[in-house]
Design a protein around this motif. Sequence first.
Motif, mmCIF file in Angstrom:
data_model
loop_
_atom_site.group_PDB
_atom_site.id
_atom_site.type_symbol
_atom_site.label_atom_id
_atom_site.label_comp_id
_atom_site.label_asym_id
_atom_site.label_seq_id
_atom_site.Cartn_x
_atom_site.Cartn_y
_atom_site.Cartn_z
ATOM 1 N N HIS A 66 19.581 15.991 59.314
ATOM 2 C CA HIS A 66 19.820 14.598 58.938
ATOM 3 C C HIS A 66 20.727 14.274 60.178
ATOM 4 O O HIS A 66 19.989 13.239 61.198
ATOM 5 C CB HIS A 66 20.038 14.068 57.988
ATOM 6 C CG HIS A 66 18.913 13.822 56.172
ATOM 7 N ND1 HIS A 66 17.759 13.444 57.097
ATOM 8 C CD2 HIS A 66 18.898 14.075 55.830
ATOM 9 C CE1 HIS A 66 16.639 12.936 56.050
ATOM 10 N NE2 HIS A 66 17.554 13.807 55.418
ATOM 11 N N ILE A 67 21.743 14.820 60.089
ATOM 12 C CA ILE A 67 22.757 14.756 61.185
ATOM 13 C C ILE A 67 22.348 15.200 62.451
ATOM 14 O O ILE A 67 22.491 14.486 63.372
ATOM 15 C CB ILE A 67 23.928 15.618 60.134
ATOM 16 C CG1 ILE A 67 25.735 14.837 60.870
ATOM 17 C CG2 ILE A 67 23.888 16.962 61.258
ATOM 18 C CD1 ILE A 67 25.381 13.495 60.500
ATOM 19 N N LEU A 68 21.177 15.891 62.793
ATOM 20 C CA LEU A 68 20.713 16.595 63.752
ATOM 21 C C LEU A 68 20.213 15.102 64.789
ATOM 22 O O LEU A 68 20.119 15.333 65.774
ATOM 23 C CB LEU A 68 20.682 17.555 63.770
ATOM 24 C CG LEU A 68 21.188 18.827 64.126
ATOM 25 C CD1 LEU A 68 20.096 19.793 63.857
ATOM 26 C CD2 LEU A 68 21.614 18.568 65.504
ATOM 27 N N ALA A 69 19.685 14.505 63.461
ATOM 28 C CA ALA A 69 18.167 13.273 63.728
ATOM 29 C C ALA A 69 19.555 12.133 63.929
ATOM 30 O O ALA A 69 19.022 11.455 65.162
ATOM 31 C CB ALA A 69 17.096 12.500 62.733
ATOM 32 N N ARG A 70 20.618 11.740 63.397
ATOM 33 C CA ARG A 70 21.419 11.104 63.897
ATOM 34 C C ARG A 70 22.322 10.825 65.019
ATOM 35 O O ARG A 70 22.515 10.687 66.358
ATOM 36 C CB ARG A 70 22.260 10.808 63.527
ATOM 37 C CG ARG A 70 22.793 10.696 61.776
ATOM 38 C CD ARG A 70 21.112 9.819 61.488
ATOM 39 N NE ARG A 70 21.870 8.415 62.320
ATOM 40 C CZ ARG A 70 21.386 7.204 62.762
ATOM 41 N NH1 ARG A 70 20.267 7.237 63.375
ATOM 42 N NH2 ARG A 70 21.898 6.962 63.531
ATOM 43 N N ALA A 71 22.137 12.558 65.620
ATOM 44 C CA ALA A 71 23.121 13.121 67.215
ATOM 45 C C ALA A 71 21.953 12.477 68.021
ATOM 46 O O ALA A 71 22.255 11.775 69.023
ATOM 47 C CB ALA A 71 23.055 14.432 66.718
ATOM 48 N N LEU A 72 20.655 13.040 67.554
ATOM 49 C CA LEU A 72 19.613 12.412 68.339
ATOM 50 C C LEU A 72 19.747 10.930 68.811
ATOM 51 O O LEU A 72 19.186 10.333 70.160
ATOM 52 C CB LEU A 72 17.946 13.207 68.093
ATOM 53 C CG LEU A 72 16.714 12.590 68.884
ATOM 54 C CD1 LEU A 72 16.977 13.049 70.377
ATOM 55 C CD2 LEU A 72 15.569 12.901 68.762
ATOM 56 N N GLU A 73 19.277 10.131 67.828
ATOM 57 C CA GLU A 73 18.987 9.061 67.733
ATOM 58 C C GLU A 73 20.761 8.297 68.654
ATOM 59 O O GLU A 73 20.636 7.218 69.817
ATOM 60 C CB GLU A 73 19.258 7.929 66.585
ATOM 61 C CG GLU A 73 19.184 6.329 66.457
ATOM 62 C CD GLU A 73 18.808 6.506 65.365
ATOM 63 O OE1 GLU A 73 17.754 4.731 65.229
ATOM 64 O OE2 GLU A 73 18.186 6.657 64.289
ATOM 65 N N THR A 74 21.645 8.130 68.675
ATOM 66 C CA THR A 74 22.635 8.557 68.952
ATOM 67 C C THR A 74 22.507 8.227 70.843
ATOM 68 O O THR A 74 23.070 7.486 71.214
ATOM 69 C CB THR A 74 24.216 9.029 68.424
ATOM 70 O OG1 THR A 74 23.995 8.350 67.368
ATOM 71 C CG2 THR A 74 26.107 8.059 68.968
ATOM 72 N N TRP A 75 22.058 9.528 70.900
ATOM 73 C CA TRP A 75 22.339 9.747 71.956
ATOM 74 C C TRP A 75 21.296 8.744 73.389
ATOM 75 O O TRP A 75 21.562 7.973 73.518
ATOM 76 C CB TRP A 75 21.688 11.293 72.541
ATOM 77 C CG TRP A 75 21.332 11.862 73.256
ATOM 78 C CD1 TRP A 75 22.063 11.490 74.991
ATOM 79 C CD2 TRP A 75 21.141 13.013 73.997
ATOM 80 N NE1 TRP A 75 21.305 12.373 76.163
ATOM 81 C CE2 TRP A 75 21.661 13.300 75.218
ATOM 82 C CE3 TRP A 75 20.099 14.138 73.123
ATOM 83 C CZ2 TRP A 75 20.088 14.658 76.575
ATOM 84 C CZ3 TRP A 75 19.548 15.198 73.330
ATOM 85 C CH2 TRP A 75 19.076 15.332 74.942
ATOM 86 N N LEU A 76 19.995 8.432 71.886
ATOM 87 C CA LEU A 76 19.181 7.739 72.841
ATOM 88 C C LEU A 76 19.289 6.233 72.919
ATOM 89 O O LEU A 76 19.581 5.843 73.999
ATOM 90 C CB LEU A 76 18.032 7.670 71.988
ATOM 91 C CG LEU A 76 16.834 8.531 71.952
ATOM 92 C CD1 LEU A 76 15.943 8.578 70.416
ATOM 93 C CD2 LEU A 76 16.282 9.259 72.829
ATOM 94 N N HIS A 77 20.006 5.419 71.938
ATOM 95 C CA HIS A 77 21.008 4.558 71.558
ATOM 96 C C HIS A 77 22.209 4.447 73.116
ATOM 97 O O HIS A 77 22.839 3.208 73.482
ATOM 98 C CB HIS A 77 20.909 3.761 70.336
ATOM 99 C CG HIS A 77 19.942 3.482 70.015
ATOM 100 N ND1 HIS A 77 18.936 2.456 70.824
ATOM 101 C CD2 HIS A 77 19.398 3.062 68.461
ATOM 102 C CE1 HIS A 77 17.705 2.800 70.119
ATOM 103 N NE2 HIS A 77 18.322 3.476 68.381
ATOM 104 N N THR A 78 23.108 5.874 73.119
ATOM 105 C CA THR A 78 23.798 5.389 74.250
ATOM 106 C C THR A 78 23.049 5.386 75.320
ATOM 107 O O THR A 78 23.757 4.755 76.525
ATOM 108 C CB THR A 78 24.737 6.492 73.571
ATOM 109 O OG1 THR A 78 25.197 6.959 72.682
ATOM 110 C CG2 THR A 78 25.852 6.900 74.656
ATOM 111 N N ALA A 79 22.230 5.794 75.858
ATOM 112 C CA ALA A 79 21.181 6.002 76.518
ATOM 113 C C ALA A 79 20.822 4.391 77.126
ATOM 114 O O ALA A 79 21.321 3.861 78.673
ATOM 115 C CB ALA A 79 20.616 6.792 76.876
#
Length: 312
Positions: free
Chosen positions: A166-179
């Motif tokens: 779950h926290i890796l999924a949050r890392a991925l989404e935060t990476w995407l939305h930071t971009a």
Amino acid sequence: MNDDPTPRLYLDALEETAETPRTSLRPLLLTAARARRRPAAAVSGWTAPYAGRIAAMDALLGQVGEDDWHKETVEGWTLQELLAHLAAKDGLVALAVGAPVLGPPVTVDEALARTAELQEHERRRAPGQTRRDWRTQADALCRHLAALPPDTPASVGGFPMPAVDHILARALETWLHTADAAGAVGVTLPQPVPEHITPTADLCARLMPLTMRVSGHTVAEGRAVRLVLTGPGGGRWHVPLHRHGKAVREGDVNAGAGAGGAPADATITCDVAEFCFLVGGRGEADTFAAEVEGDSGLARDLLRAAPALSGP
């Protein structure tokens, strides 16, 4: 001794090529990492990819102007509404593991409903307040998770996975939305460090059997794909595509015997960051840059199915 972990949290946001673009945030991130002194989340190894992406987004937000908060990003959302969306989904993970949840009480464990609820709440507040509570909640989540084993069961939105996933999924989404946010305000961000990309890519590879099933592909027992993800943080994964298939990173000492030599019907070679973004719903599978060996139809089915679990 300086016990402020903030500079460490920023390290992954400072990795760049030798040639730094003029619009890069590197100088700003360095300044933020040196100057900032408010307490930040302690992180364990398995929460570091998420903490790093939170730090990178926060550094970006620290440099936006007042007008930038009203710029459109994705889904027609302003930057403030995008941040409320991230806070909403972080909050559902926090709720699942017993960490603090900021904002109005959660009335339903569903991402879009919670997003709409929190966006409505944040529109009545100043962007700086939205940023502060988003970061405070993320820091509290990291602190809470640091005391838990990574395989702690957690169900978010009716989707059970270990807390680490779950926290890796949050890392991925935060990476995407930071971009997304960086694109809206016209800056270039560095990629995460390889040590943070690898576990994120591992999650993406392990999700492939599920994304195939969700997309309606019935894959016979014994069918498999080998993912060769190139670039810093990449690697090779053997991905069995049957119902109970579990992707294994080749060369992982915990992978078990035989993982490196297991047969595959197709091999897909592509950039690791681009594959993570494809899984996150960015890019078009039919034009996705990948080299394919073997069963090209199976390979394209997997690439088309890759974003099946992505959301806004």
